[in-house]
Design a protein around this motif. Structure first.
Motif, mmCIF file in Angstrom:
data_model
loop_
_atom_site.group_PDB
_atom_site.id
_atom_site.type_symbol
_atom_site.label_atom_id
_atom_site.label_comp_id
_atom_site.label_asym_id
_atom_site.label_seq_id
_atom_site.Cartn_x
_atom_site.Cartn_y
_atom_site.Cartn_z
ATOM 1 N N GLY A 56 58.598 -50.276 28.636
ATOM 2 C CA GLY A 56 58.864 -51.203 27.403
ATOM 3 C C GLY A 56 60.042 -52.279 28.699
ATOM 4 N N GLU A 85 52.782 -49.623 27.889
ATOM 5 C CA GLU A 85 53.492 -49.884 26.404
ATOM 6 C C GLU A 85 53.112 -49.047 25.090
ATOM 7 O OE1 GLU A 85 53.994 -54.061 26.147
ATOM 8 O OE2 GLU A 85 55.306 -54.841 27.376
ATOM 9 N N GLY A 108 58.224 -45.700 22.573
ATOM 10 C CA GLY A 108 58.083 -47.127 22.593
ATOM 11 C C GLY A 108 57.351 -47.342 20.773
#
Length: 461
Positions: A56, A85, A108
């Motif tokens: 991130g 990600e 995420g």
């Protein structure tokens, strides 16, 4: 960012990939060494352990802090470290194929559906880790070295499936220097909050903003914080338990209606198309005053924060004068996280040992020193200087802990489709002229659908 898998898809994943995942025909643990006092989980020399982290906006604080400790203790074990990600997009095929990594930092926007993975027998029960002797005091179990409630927050249906390491607080973040220059006071009542928003708008600053493209959940938490403050702890508990009428309760409607006014009058509609780092940069540039987030924000923006900008966090103001919880009540994540070991990991012993080292004072202290974030390891942060924003967050956490006015929701982990619907309902409420009534009806409909779906495992607290 890509949208995460739905629970139905995750349940299908569990069914396809089980192959005995956790049952009697599960594949053998191919990397099991001899268990000793110094190696209680049986890490095997010469083995490889694969760890996949979320990539991130933050530097890799935790692996950078703990990898050296692991390598020093186990120089003959290879650490294979990857980052992505898109957790679901990257790892779902591997779970289906029965070849997951050994350790997953599952966060995420595209995180794996943890509830569905547990339902499908894809997540390892970490009782062995939490019952193991701690690194710092072998007379104490790992679970007994953590802050009160940290181990309990790792339990799902009575078993610990996740790493309970972070001690986080959520609130509204602002520039303390800006407030000082403008003579603005931190509001505690809703009238004072709206008056402050009006002053900010008059000064040419967007009063409130969040990223609609990938972080609507930042504000979803704020709406539910207001609802829980209005109606008390039972509001969040009812939502987590999929109880009838949980979302159409008066406290939820009132909270949503209050925030709908903020959306209509005090936000910039362009934020709906932005990602979190773009909105956070606008705040650093003095274009947005208030931003909802957890206390990772200050560290995440370290490289973008200009000189003279000082982060601080305030609790969400009370909506009514008769709120069930005090203004200092905050949404927390004591031990929160979705870091886990897959049931079909090839080297679960090394993955759990890595976690045991995370729970050591050395590991936790190194992490706090690097990141400024607090952990659940008792005493690990003693003497570690905290940046100003994190210090304000810690004060808020301590104040709320003193009278047990902290609260935490489980719905997002247990029922990912509900969390996804909440993001969309939040965007409608804040950017598209939605109402509190419509927000509540929309969310209740989704919750009722999940409750009636016999293929979805139900959790309770």
């Amino acid at each position: 960012m890509a949208v995460g898998t739905t629970l139905a898809a995750g349940a299908s994943l569990g069914g396809c990939a089980m192959g005995g995942g956790g049952g009697s025909d599960a594949p053998p643990r191919v990397a099991e060494g001899e268990k000793t006092a110094d190696n209680p989980l049986g890490v095997k020399n010469g083995s490889t352990v694969e760890l996949v982290w979320f990539k991130g906006g933050n530097p890799s604080y935790l692996p950078d802090s703990v990898d050296p400790i692991f390598r020093k203790k186990y120089p003959e074990v290879t650490l294979k470290r990857g980052a992505t990600e898109r957790m679901s997009q990257t790892l779902q095929p591997r779970f289906v194929g029965g070849n997951p990594p050994d350790y997953v930092d599952n966060v995420g926007a595209d995180s794996l559906d943890l509830g569905a993975l547990i339902q499908g027998g894809q997540v390892l029960d970490l009782t062995e880790l939490y019952e193991a002797p701690s690194v710092d005091d072998p007379k104490k179990k790992v679970k007994d070295t953590l802050l009160p409630g940290a181990y309990e927050n790792a339990l799902i249906d009575g078993k610990p499936y996740v790493l309970s390491f972070y001690a986080r607080a959520f609130g509204l973040w602002y520039d303390a220097k800006l407030f000082e220059r403008e003579g603005w006071k931190v509001p505690t009542t809703w009238d004072a909050f709206l008056s402050l928003c009006a002053e900010m708008k008059k000064a040419g600053i967007t009063p409130y903003g969040f990223a609609g493209k990938n972080a609507a959940d930042y504000h979803s938490q704020v709406i539910l914080t207001s609802a829980t403050k209005i109606g008390g702890h039972d509001v969040m508990r009812a939502i987590d338990n999929l109880e009838p009428g949980a979302w159409t309760a008066p406290a939820v409607k009132q909270a949503a209606e209050a925030w709908a006014e903020v959306g209509a009058r005090y936000t910039d509609k362009s934020c709906q198309g932005l990602i979190h780092t773009e909105v956070q940069l606008r705040q650093n540039q003095g274009r947005i005053a208030l931003y909802p987030s957890g206390d990772w924000l200050e560290a995440e923006q370290k490289l973008s924060t200009p000189k003279g900008f000082t982060y601080a966090m305030m609790p969400v103001p009370s909506v009514t004068s008769s709120d069930a919880l005090p203004v200092h009540a905050i949404h927390t994540a004591i031990g929160g996280g979705q870091t886990f070991v897959p049931a079909k990991a090839k080297n679960p012993a090394a993955a759990m040992e890595y976690m045991r080292l995370i729970f050591s004072r050395q590991g936790a202290r190194a992490f706090t020193a690097a990141s400024g974030w607090l952990t659940t390891v008792q005493g690990a942060a003693d003497g570690v200087p905290l940046p100003p924003g994190m210090a304000s967050s810690q004060r808020a956490l301590d104040t709320a802990a003193a009278d047990k006015s902290m609260f935490e929701g489980k719905y997002a982990v247990w029922y990912k489709p509900l969390a996804e619907e909440l993001k969309n309902a939040t965007l409608e409420l804040m950017f598209q002229g939605g109402s509190g009534e419509a927000f509540a009806r929309r969310m209740q409909k989704k919750a009722d659908e999940l409750k009636k779906d016999s293929s979805v495992k139900k959790f309770r607290r």
